[in-house]
Motif scaffolding. Sequence first.
Motif, PDB file in Angstrom:
ATOM      1  N   ARG A 188       2.877  -9.540   2.486  1.00 33.09           N
ATOM      2  CA  ARG A 188       1.473  -9.936   2.347  1.00 33.09           C
ATOM      3  C   ARG A 188       1.128 -10.022   0.863  1.00 33.09           C
ATOM      4  NH1 ARG A 188       0.509 -12.264   6.828  1.00 33.09           N
ATOM      5  NH2 ARG A 188       2.760 -12.439   6.561  1.00 33.09           N
ATOM      6  N   SER A 190      -1.085  -9.660  -2.496  1.00 33.14           N
ATOM      7  CA  SER A 190      -1.913  -8.532  -2.916  1.00 33.14           C
ATOM      8  C   SER A 190      -3.397  -8.848  -2.733  1.00 33.14           C
ATOM      9  CB  SER A 190      -1.660  -8.209  -4.392  1.00 33.14           C
ATOM     10  OG  SER A 190      -2.156  -9.254  -5.211  1.00 33.14           O
ATOM     11  N   ASP A 191      -4.206  -7.792  -2.603  1.00 36.59           N
ATOM     12  CA  ASP A 191      -5.660  -7.971  -2.545  1.00 36.59           C
ATOM     13  C   ASP A 191      -6.161  -8.699  -3.788  1.00 36.59           C
ATOM     14  OD1 ASP A 191      -5.628  -6.655  -0.158  1.00 36.59           O
ATOM     15  OD2 ASP A 191      -6.811  -4.929  -0.825  1.00 36.59           O
ATOM     16  N   GLU A 192      -5.535  -8.428  -4.936  1.00 27.16           N
ATOM     17  CA  GLU A 192      -5.963  -9.064  -6.184  1.00 27.16           C
ATOM     18  C   GLU A 192      -5.812 -10.585  -6.102  1.00 27.16           C
ATOM     19  OE1 GLU A 192      -5.514  -4.918  -6.809  1.00 27.16           O
ATOM     20  OE2 GLU A 192      -4.039  -6.352  -6.029  1.00 27.16           O
ATOM     21  N   THR A 193      -4.828 -11.039  -5.330  1.00 27.15           N
ATOM     22  CA  THR A 193      -4.597 -12.475  -5.169  1.00 27.15           C
ATOM     23  C   THR A 193      -5.514 -13.077  -4.109  1.00 27.15           C
ATOM     24  OG1 THR A 193      -2.270 -12.206  -5.784  1.00 27.15           O
ATOM     25  CG2 THR A 193      -2.855 -14.225  -4.593  1.00 27.15           C
TER      26      THR A 193
END
Length: 200
Positions: A188, A190-193
């Motif tokens: 998955r 990253s949240d940053e992406t």
Amino acid sequence: MNTRENIETRRSIKHYDPEHVMPQEDLAELIRLTKLAPSSFNMQNYRLLVIRDKELRQKIRAAAWDQAQVTDASVLFIMCADLNAHEADPAQYWGHAPQEVQDILGPMIKPFYEGKEQLIRDEANRSTALAGMTLMLAARELGYDSCPMIGFDPQAVSELVNLPEGMMLGFMIPVGKQSQGAWDRGARLSDETVVHYDTF
């Protein structure tokens, strides 16, 4: 199985038991649950083409890079959409509602979409996607696996199923009993992406 487990365990399965026959009551329940998917103005412009004929599925498989799940799954769904749903009598969508609701929503539908080809196709894609995800999660709840597919020749498949004028072909979903599990889940991002707050 609760919703979280359903989402976490749903995988795109490629290998199915070709001997399994889906009982009619399971198929009916799968269709019933799929039809609870949301759609703009409640138009329900998605259409479920249920393919069970073995000879036809063999031809569709030939147009889908010879992918075995097309013929081996218990049922093959082809997700389509009616591009003219906005022109239908709005009473079929809202005739059950209080008159004040009918008076607001009914007259809005046609002018909202009329002459806006891109919006109509966007809505068709949204509706088939929402119905397709609902179908896959419902299948998982009923003990089946599935696999969304875009790997096929849409023109060839459209001809094989006699897709009518004004109907859009979206994607296919084989549903059945897996005979072999999926590969490990892909990483998955990253949240940053993926996740942004308020603005980009």
